[in-house]
Motif scaffolding. Structure first.
Motif, PDB file in Angstrom:
ATOM      1  N   UNK A  86       0.841  -1.205   0.000  1.00 53.41           N
ATOM      2  CA  UNK A  86       0.000   0.000   0.000  1.00 53.41           C
ATOM      3  C   UNK A  86       0.880   1.261   0.000  1.00 53.41           C
ATOM      4  N   UNK A  87       1.883   1.267   0.865  1.00 52.21           N
ATOM      5  CA  UNK A  87       2.781   2.436   0.928  1.00 52.21           C
ATOM      6  C   UNK A  87       3.434   2.671  -0.429  1.00 52.21           C
ATOM      7  N   UNK A  88       3.806   1.574  -1.053  1.00 55.00           N
ATOM      8  CA  UNK A  88       4.496   1.671  -2.346  1.00 55.00           C
ATOM      9  C   UNK A  88       3.564   2.237  -3.420  1.00 55.00           C
ATOM     10  N   UNK A  89       2.302   1.780  -3.428  1.00 52.79           N
ATOM     11  CA  UNK A  89       1.341   2.298  -4.406  1.00 52.79           C
ATOM     12  C   UNK A  89       1.174   3.819  -4.266  1.00 52.79           C
ATOM     13  N   UNK A  90       1.163   4.273  -3.017  1.00 56.26           N
ATOM     14  CA  UNK A  90       0.966   5.707  -2.769  1.00 56.26           C
ATOM     15  C   UNK A  90       2.230   6.519  -3.082  1.00 56.26           C
TER      16      UNK A  90
END
Lengths: 231, 108
Positions: free
Chosen positions: A210-214
């Motif tokens: 999730x952090x990476x997508x953001x």
């Protein structure tokens, strides 16, 4: 224990501690690099928004060393309130664009609209804008507008990003002559590795994917641009 | 009494000293960027570098001195726990600050 043995152990532990600190906190770039050719052609302007004193301190400490080493001249501004430093930033950017054929801009701020400030500068001056990096959350879509304003390349983040991770890796690679593409891809990879480590250490409470997508940075414009390239 | 066990005292000091860089960073940030700053922003980079370098060097010296003193003056069963609990954490912490200084001057 004999004094010689004790001294040897102390020295060994010191070297081991340095190696440990370098391997755990570092990013694989151990040796310094000399400035890429054409330093006299480059100027940089950076701005930090109004955040906590520690965040302002950390950003200045990290950024300033690279700007002063790899650019002929650099200006760095820290805002004390919203819309602070507009006149100073535009005046410095105007001087930079007048005197240097390659001007890089570092927008070290949360979701921001500095492009509206820069749009006020004369169009022919803006053609000397080379690279714009923006840490701002949700500011990746500004890329095409920055390119239209005159920048050759732009790097930004798509969502509610943890861009400081990326910026740490990116600035060190960009200033050492990596292309936009190389620096962005390598920094994204290292940021993902850091997020995964964080996920493991938090026993899964942090979601690395999730952090990476953001946060995953993307570039617009000339992805082969590099610090030492010709104007 | 204190003189006899100064190596242990230095080992504990080496560990406790690692709070000083944290306090220094907090102070440097507040003096330059607090509500009413009392040093110009242009000073914060060189002043902080000098401060962090000093903190790292003092930390390394204290930890090394303690390791050497403990190993030469005490039995290993006394020296090793103090080295593991005090000196090694202090050394690693000091090296992190040293590493940070090298990164800040774009040399590391």
């Amino acid at each position: 224990m004999k004094k010689g043995h004790a001294a040897l152990i102390a020295l060994t532990l010191t070297l081991w501690a340095y190696a440990l600190a370098t391997l755990t906190v570092g990013d694989g770039m151990i040796r310094a690099a000399s400035a890429a050719p054409g330093r006299e052609l480059r100027a940089a302007v950076a701005i930090r928004d109004d955040v906590t004193p520690f965040q302002k301190w950390g950003t200045k400490m990290f950024t300033w060393g690279y700007l002063r080493r790899y650019y002929d001249v650099a200006w760095y501004f820290t805002q004390s309130r919203e819309n602070d430093q507009e006149e100073s930033l535009l005046a410095s950017l105007n001087i930079a664009l007048e005197r240097y054929p390659q001007v890089d801009v570092f927008l070290l701020a949360h979701d921001n609209r500095y492009l509206n400030w820069v749009a006020a500068l004369p169009a022919e001056r803006r053609q000397r804008l080379r690279f714009v990096y923006n840490t701002g959350c949700h500011n990746q879509p500004q890329g095409p507008r920055w390119i239209t304003l005159g920048a050759d390349a732009y790097v930004g983040h798509p969502g509610y990003s943890l861009s400081p991770f990326f910026y740490y890796y990116f600035l060190r690679r960009w200033t050492r002559g990596h292309t936009i593409q190389e620096a962005t891809e390598e920094s994204n990879r290292l940021m993902e590795r850091a997020f995964k480590t964080w996920e493991r250490l938090s026993f899964g409470r942090v979601n690395a994917a999730h952090l990476m997508r953001e946060s995953v940075a993307a570039y617009h414009g000339n992805d082969q641009l590099r610090l030492g390239g010709l104007p | 009494m204190m003189m006899r066990y100064w190596q242990i005292f230095v080992a504990i000091c080496a560990l406790l000293f690692q709070t000083v860089p944290v306090l220094f960073i907090r102070l440097a940030a507040r003096t330059a960027y607090g509500e009413s700053p009392w040093i110009p922003e242009s000073w914060v980079w060189p002043v902080s570098l000098v401060g962090l370098t000093l903190c790292a060097m003092i930390g390394i010296t204290l930890a090394n001195g303690a390791i050497y003193g403990l190993l030469t003056r005490f039995r290993l069963r006394v020296a090793i726990p103090f080295i593991i609990l005090c000196c090694i954490p202090a050394l690693i912490s000091a090296m992190v600050y040293l590493r940070a200084v090298l990164v800040f001057v774009a040399l590391g």
